[in-house]
Structures are given as C-alpha cells and as structure tokens.
Design a protein around this motif. Structure first.
Motif, short mmCIF file in Angstrom:
data_model
loop_
_atom_site.label_atom_id
_atom_site.label_comp_id
_atom_site.label_asym_id
_atom_site.label_seq_id
_atom_site.Cartn_x
_atom_site.Cartn_y
_atom_site.Cartn_z
N PRO A 263 9.76 9.21 -11.21
CA PRO A 263 10.24 8.49 -10.02
C PRO A 263 11.58 7.81 -10.24
N GLU A 264 11.82 7.28 -11.42
CA GLU A 264 13.09 6.60 -11.66
C GLU A 264 14.25 7.59 -11.66
N VAL A 265 14.03 8.79 -12.20
CA VAL A 265 15.08 9.81 -12.15
C VAL A 265 15.37 10.19 -10.70
N ASN A 266 14.31 10.33 -9.90
CA ASN A 266 14.51 10.63 -8.48
C ASN A 266 15.31 9.53 -7.79
N MET A 267 14.99 8.28 -8.09
CA MET A 267 15.70 7.18 -7.45
C MET A 267 17.15 7.12 -7.90
N GLN A 268 17.41 7.43 -9.18
CA GLN A 268 18.79 7.44 -9.65
C GLN A 268 19.59 8.52 -8.93
N GLY A 269 18.95 9.65 -8.65
CA GLY A 269 19.62 10.69 -7.88
C GLY A 269 20.01 10.21 -6.50
N ILE A 270 19.12 9.46 -5.84
CA ILE A 270 19.45 8.93 -4.52
C ILE A 270 20.58 7.92 -4.61
N ARG A 271 20.55 7.07 -5.63
CA ARG A 271 21.66 6.11 -5.79
C ARG A 271 22.98 6.83 -6.02
N ASP A 272 22.94 7.89 -6.82
CA ASP A 272 24.16 8.68 -7.06
C ASP A 272 24.65 9.32 -5.76
N ALA A 273 23.70 9.76 -4.92
CA ALA A 273 24.08 10.37 -3.65
C ALA A 273 24.71 9.34 -2.72
N VAL A 274 24.15 8.16 -2.69
CA VAL A 274 24.75 7.09 -1.87
C VAL A 274 26.19 6.85 -2.30
N ASP A 275 26.41 6.75 -3.60
CA ASP A 275 27.78 6.53 -4.11
C ASP A 275 28.71 7.68 -3.72
#
Length: 318
Positions: A263-275
C-alpha cells in the motif's frame, strides 16, 4: 442517504439508495466527484464462476477523487474540505470511506481537474520499475490510458518510444504523447520485422506489455533485445499464460512484474503523479475521453470493454 451502483449480475447494474457510510477511527469520508473505470473491472463484469452477485454498493470502483466531508477519530493532517485522491474500493457511489493514510491531498493548481489517483499512481510506479534511461529504445505494446502515459514519461526521460497498438486512434494518441514511431498491432511477424528494421536488428532495451492478453505478451518477448528488460504492466486476470522460456533464457532478459501490492508503494505512486501533473510535466486530460453519470455505469463498462473509436478512458460522475 446516497446513491450507489450495485452489480446485480453479469452485465447488469442497478442503482440503490443506501445509508451514508460513517468514517471510523483513522478514516475519512470522501464526497466523490468522480471515479475512473478500470479494465480490471471487466472480468467481474462478465460474471466468472468466482464472482458473487449482487456486489456491495459502490464495489469495483477504486479510482475515486473528491472532497473530505467527514473525519474519523484520531485523524491528523486532513481536514473537512480537503480535495483528495483516494485509494478506496467502493467508489461507484456518491461517497466512499478511505483510510486516512490512503488519501493524497490535491493542490489548488488541480482544482476542478479530474484526478483518478490509482491508475495515475500505477503508471508512475511502472515507469520507476522499468528503469528507463536516455538513449534507450522502448517499445510499448498496447496504447490505452496506461500506455499513453508511459509513452510520455519515457519520451521525457530521453528514450525513443516505439508504440504498438491495435487501433489507429490509439496510435494517434501515442504520437501526441511523444512516440517516435507507431506500428499497427495487426500481424505478429510484421510487427517483429518492423521493430527489427527500426533498431538495426538489435531490438529494444525495454519493452512494456500493457494489454494483459497472451498474444501481446508473446509479441513483447520477441521485441526485447539480449540483456534487456520485459516489463509486464498488463493485468492478466483471465487465466494462466504460457511463455517462450527458451527464448527468454537465450536472450538473458530480466522480466519485471510491475504490479504493486504494498500500500505504501501505491500511495507513493499517487504522490508522484500529483507532483507530475501539478508541475505540468504530465497532462492526462486528453486521455479522459468519455464521461458517464453513475446510472450509466453499465455503458461505461461496456465502452471500456468494446473500445469504440475515440475511446480511451471513462470517468463516472455521481
């Protein structure tokens, strides 16, 4: 009360009025603005033996975004009115519940813009796992929403992208997103020979398979050069696959399953996408080709399956 879609049977949707969900400790409630439709919904939509009907209200929807309108006990750093992308799983509805650590705030610069965080985050994680560098030739087999974004990310990284897809519309999108070459995916041998010619017989350092079917996986394996990497980004959910292990062994390729379950890897992907989107490095807006109200979710799912001309990604709006 809220409206929520229920999959009542294979290919059958109904809309129910259900109680508004209440967030528990460590949770927030999101008033949904929309939810993307994922190709992974299609096998459950067909009604395989393992699928149970009717589904829970809102089930299958996992690409939601919206505004926090209730906060559970113990939640810190999130407030009423925060606009967020959520990693939750009942988002074909007016509201959904998400764990506080499964939402990402959306900046003011993204106000009023759709943001299905889960698929955008998947694209960022697949790109990271692909280890693409400037000067490489990258073949992307299958240009849908995911393949188009990966085309842009790889091109921006300095790679030369060869986009391979079935539909002329998808190939046009690939060109718009930076592909140097496009090839119709119509004949196995012809595609191989075209890629061979474009690479002076060396084939590709990286090949990303983004379809989730046997033939594209077979084709992708043929296009990897010796010592290259084959990245499996397609979601192979409809049964076992066979691979040409003799060829994979002989070429000495690395095979990367780019699906994440942490889940944390998935969330980091979303944060990277936001950026990436907030900075202007990535603009997925042209890829959201179709919008449907919640009571036409069945049409959205069928279009995702049938992919009519001009279709790439459906959003469902409550």
């Amino acid at each position: 009360m809220m409206r929520a879609a229920v999959v009542a049977g294979p290919g059958e949707i109904r809309l129910d009025e259900v109680a508004l969900p209440e967030p528990g400790p460590g949770q927030v409630r999101v008033r949904l603005e929309g939810c993307g439709v994922c190709a992974s919904n299609l096998t459950p939509w067909e009604g395989p033996d393992w699928m149970q009907f009717p589904t829970e209200p809102g089930a299958l929807g996992h690409e939601g975004w919206g505004t926090i309108d209730a906060v559970g006990e113990g939640v810190e750093g999130l407030s009423l009115g925060d606009r967020v992308a959520a990693l939750s799983y009942r988002s074909y509805a007016g509201y959904d519940i998400a764990a506080a650590d499964a939402v990402v705030k959306l900046p003011e610069s993204l106000r009023d813009k759709p943001f299905p965080g889960e698929p955008l985050g998947c694209a960022m994680n697949i790109f990271r796992r692909s280890d693409i560098e400037a000067g490489q030739t990258v073949a992307i087999v299958g240009i849908g929403f995911l393949g188009a974004i990966l085309t842009r990310l790889a091109t921006d990284a300095g790679a030369r992208v060869i986009a391979i897809s079935r539909r002329p519309f998808s190939l046009d999108v690939a060109r718009q997103f930076g592909a140097a070459e496009v090839i119709p995916m119509d004949d196995h041998g012809r595609v191989i020979e075209r890629v061979k010619a474009l690479t002076d017989g060396r084939f590709c350092e990286r090949v990303i398979e983004a379809v989730g079917k046997q033939w594209p996986l077979d084709l992708a394996g043929e296009l990897v050069r010796e010592g290259g990497k084959l990245i499996v980004a397609g979601y192979h959910q409809d049964g076992p696959r066979q691979v040409n292990m003799q060829m994979w062994n002989w070429k000495g390729i690395d095979v990367v399953n780019a699906h994440e379950r942490d889940p944390e890897v998935n969330m980091q992907g979303i944060r990277d996408a936001v950026d990436a989107v907030a900075s202007g490095r990535l603009d997925p807006t042209p890829l959201y080709t179709h919008r449907y109200p919640l009571d036409r979710l069945d049409e959205a799912l069928n279009a995702t399956r049938d992919r009519p001309d001009g279709f790439l990604k459906a959003l469902v709006i409550p």
